[in-house]
Design an enzyme around this catalytic site. Structure first.
Site, PDB file in Angstrom:
ATOM      1  N   SER A 142       0.880  -1.178   0.000  1.00 56.92           N
ATOM      2  CA  SER A 142       0.000   0.000   0.000  1.00 56.92           C
ATOM      3  C   SER A 142       0.909   1.217   0.000  1.00 56.92           C
ATOM      4  O   SER A 142       2.103   1.102   0.330  1.00 56.92           O
ATOM      5  CB  SER A 142      -0.850  -0.033   1.279  1.00 56.92           C
ATOM      6  OG  SER A 142      -1.390   1.240   1.554  1.00 56.92           O
ATOM      7  N   TYR A 155      -1.986  -1.387  10.406  1.00 63.29           N
ATOM      8  CA  TYR A 155      -1.970  -1.502   8.944  1.00 63.29           C
ATOM      9  C   TYR A 155      -0.658  -0.949   8.384  1.00 63.29           C
ATOM     10  O   TYR A 155       0.004  -1.585   7.558  1.00 63.29           O
ATOM     11  CB  TYR A 155      -3.177  -0.736   8.378  1.00 63.29           C
ATOM     12  CG  TYR A 155      -3.440  -0.939   6.907  1.00 63.29           C
ATOM     13  CD1 TYR A 155      -4.142  -2.048   6.446  1.00 63.29           C
ATOM     14  CD2 TYR A 155      -3.000  -0.006   5.962  1.00 63.29           C
ATOM     15  CE1 TYR A 155      -4.405  -2.226   5.097  1.00 63.29           C
ATOM     16  CE2 TYR A 155      -3.268  -0.177   4.606  1.00 63.29           C
ATOM     17  CZ  TYR A 155      -3.970  -1.285   4.174  1.00 63.29           C
ATOM     18  OH  TYR A 155      -4.229  -1.462   2.838  1.00 63.29           O
TER      19      TYR A 155
HETATM   20  P1  NAD Z   1     -11.745  -6.385   0.143  1.00 66.68           P
HETATM   21  O1  NAD Z   1     -12.272  -6.283   1.537  1.00 66.68           O
HETATM   22  O2  NAD Z   1     -12.585  -5.948  -0.988  1.00 66.68           O
HETATM   23  O3  NAD Z   1     -11.255  -7.860  -0.152  1.00 66.68           O
HETATM   24  C1  NAD Z   1     -10.459  -8.568   0.758  1.00 66.68           C
HETATM   25  C2  NAD Z   1     -10.693 -10.047   0.575  1.00 66.68           C
HETATM   26  O4  NAD Z   1      -9.820 -10.728   1.480  1.00 66.68           O
HETATM   27  C3  NAD Z   1     -12.129 -10.498   0.902  1.00 66.68           C
HETATM   28  O5  NAD Z   1     -12.626 -11.350  -0.127  1.00 66.68           O
HETATM   29  C4  NAD Z   1     -11.976 -11.248   2.222  1.00 66.68           C
HETATM   30  O6  NAD Z   1     -12.920 -12.317   2.377  1.00 66.68           O
HETATM   31  C5  NAD Z   1     -10.554 -11.759   2.104  1.00 66.68           C
HETATM   32  N1  NAD Z   1      -9.950 -12.059   3.407  1.00 66.68           N
HETATM   33  C6  NAD Z   1      -9.996 -11.296   4.532  1.00 66.68           C
HETATM   34  N2  NAD Z   1      -9.370 -11.918   5.535  1.00 66.68           N
HETATM   35  C7  NAD Z   1      -8.911 -13.089   5.032  1.00 66.68           C
HETATM   36  C8  NAD Z   1      -8.192 -14.182   5.595  1.00 66.68           C
HETATM   37  N3  NAD Z   1      -7.825 -14.192   6.885  1.00 66.68           N
HETATM   38  N4  NAD Z   1      -7.878 -15.232   4.789  1.00 66.68           N
HETATM   39  C9  NAD Z   1      -8.271 -15.233   3.484  1.00 66.68           C
HETATM   40  N5  NAD Z   1      -8.961 -14.245   2.912  1.00 66.68           N
HETATM   41  C10 NAD Z   1      -9.279 -13.183   3.684  1.00 66.68           C
HETATM   42  O7  NAD Z   1     -10.366  -5.550   0.200  1.00 66.68           O
HETATM   43  P2  NAD Z   1      -9.450  -4.906  -0.964  1.00 66.68           P
HETATM   44  O8  NAD Z   1      -9.599  -3.434  -0.873  1.00 66.68           O
HETATM   45  O9  NAD Z   1      -9.640  -5.597  -2.243  1.00 66.68           O
HETATM   46  O10 NAD Z   1      -8.001  -5.233  -0.362  1.00 66.68           O
HETATM   47  C11 NAD Z   1      -7.166  -6.247  -0.865  1.00 66.68           C
HETATM   48  C12 NAD Z   1      -5.731  -5.940  -0.464  1.00 66.68           C
HETATM   49  O11 NAD Z   1      -5.342  -4.683  -1.023  1.00 66.68           O
HETATM   50  C13 NAD Z   1      -5.508  -5.823   1.052  1.00 66.68           C
HETATM   51  O12 NAD Z   1      -4.267  -6.398   1.386  1.00 66.68           O
HETATM   52  C14 NAD Z   1      -5.465  -4.323   1.257  1.00 66.68           C
HETATM   53  O13 NAD Z   1      -4.727  -3.967   2.398  1.00 66.68           O
HETATM   54  C15 NAD Z   1      -4.775  -3.877  -0.023  1.00 66.68           C
HETATM   55  N6  NAD Z   1      -4.962  -2.475  -0.366  1.00 66.68           N
HETATM   56  C16 NAD Z   1      -6.210  -1.978  -0.573  1.00 66.68           C
HETATM   57  C17 NAD Z   1      -6.342  -0.639  -0.906  1.00 66.68           C
HETATM   58  C18 NAD Z   1      -7.684  -0.021  -1.143  1.00 66.68           C
HETATM   59  O14 NAD Z   1      -7.746   1.214  -1.203  1.00 66.68           O
HETATM   60  N7  NAD Z   1      -8.741  -0.778  -1.296  1.00 66.68           N
HETATM   61  C19 NAD Z   1      -5.206   0.172  -1.040  1.00 66.68           C
HETATM   62  C20 NAD Z   1      -3.958  -0.375  -0.833  1.00 66.68           C
HETATM   63  C21 NAD Z   1      -3.848  -1.720  -0.494  1.00 66.68           C
END
Ligand code: NAD
Length: 260
Positions: A142, A155
């Protein structure tokens, strides 16, 4: 350089960024395992991306659970013909000021992001080393792998930690042709971010529109959200780069929110 016919396991791929990456990898001809805590979501995503069921599969996995990760990755390797690519993407977010942060929530977040990265990496490396055909690991970092924000102590800590892990994998994996890199997205409109908007508005005492404009997108060059497709394209680039020339690196995809 291509991911065609390579086997990729993507964690947290039933939703958001992981689902977007799975979509891009299927379109590029990879065989894709959708690993998620949410098995119904994983199976539905696998079916949606390939109704024939030939090139995708859903697999249940809590990435913080050693036995589930080992079993899940072994199952994918057995059914799809090994493991070539791991996209370590599963993650959660919890926001609170440090002086009020619940210790259980702190441990849960670190465990999903860091134990999850370690366990999926270890299980995948065992297959990649044994197969002898190299491999690629991409961690979902991130902008918070490089920069801090208020209310996000675990985080920011975890996302910085992934860069350290990727560098060790780059060094240990080199002689096996295994590369490891980190993608660092800015804010992407996914369920994870949608949940934070009202939480941050409450904690900071401002409106939801102000959270988007003055907190999330304040430092971008154009006030735009990064998209799932942007992150998927950058991930595909790292995963398809086939030499150790590009390993141990991180790439920020954030509309200029953070510039190195
Ligand atoms: P999201 O909530 O849409 O999806 C996350 C997925 O991970 C879900 O399907 C959930 O069921 C699954 N999950 C959660 N805990 C889990 C576990 N213990 N084991 C297996 N699966 C699990 O989130 P997203 O925004 O798509 O985020 C995905 C990644 O991207 C994360 O690592 C997040 O930190 C990172 N990220 C997101 C953003 C953003 O702005 N959305 C920015 C930077 C980084």
């Amino acid at each position: 350089m291509s991911v065609k016919d390579k086997v990729a396991i993507i964690t947290g791929a039933a939703s958001g960024i992981g689902k977007g990456i799975a979509t891009a990898f299927v379109a590029a001809g990879a065989k894709v395992a959708i690993a998620d805590l949410n098995l119904d979501g994983a199976i539905a995503t696998a079916k949606e991306l390939d109704p024939s069921g030939k090139t995708t599969m859903g697999v249940a996995m809590d990435v913080a659970n050693e036995a589930q990760v080992d079993a899940g990755i072994n199952e994918v390797a057995a059914k799809m013909g090994g493991i070539d690519i791991l996209i370590c993407n599963a993650g959660i977010q919890t926001v609170a000021p440090l002086d009020e942060f619940d210790f259980g929530q702190w441990k849960k977040l670190l465990s999903i992001h860091l134990d999850g990265a370690f366990l999926t990496t270890r299980a995948s490396l065992r297959h990649m080393y044994k197969q002898g055909r190299g491999g690629a690991i991409v961690y979902m970092g991130s902008v918070h792998s490089k920069e801090a924000s208020v209310l996000k102590a675990p985080y920011v800590t975890a996302k910085h930690g992934l860069i350290g892990l990727a560098k060790v994998v780059a060094k240990e994996g080199a002689k096996h042709g295994v590369r490891a890199n980190v993608i660092c997205p800015g804010f992407v409109r996914t369920p994870l971010v949608d949940k934070q908007i009202p939480e941050q508005a409450k904690s900071l005492g401002i409106t939801e529109a102000e959270v988007i404009k003055n907190v999330m997108l304040k430092n971008t060059v154009d006030g735009e959200f990064t998209t799932v497709e942007d992150v998927a394209a950058a991930t595909l680039f790292f995963a398809s780069f086939e030499s150790n020339a590009l390993t141990g690196q991180s790439l920020i995809v954030s509309h200029g929110w953070f510039m190195e």
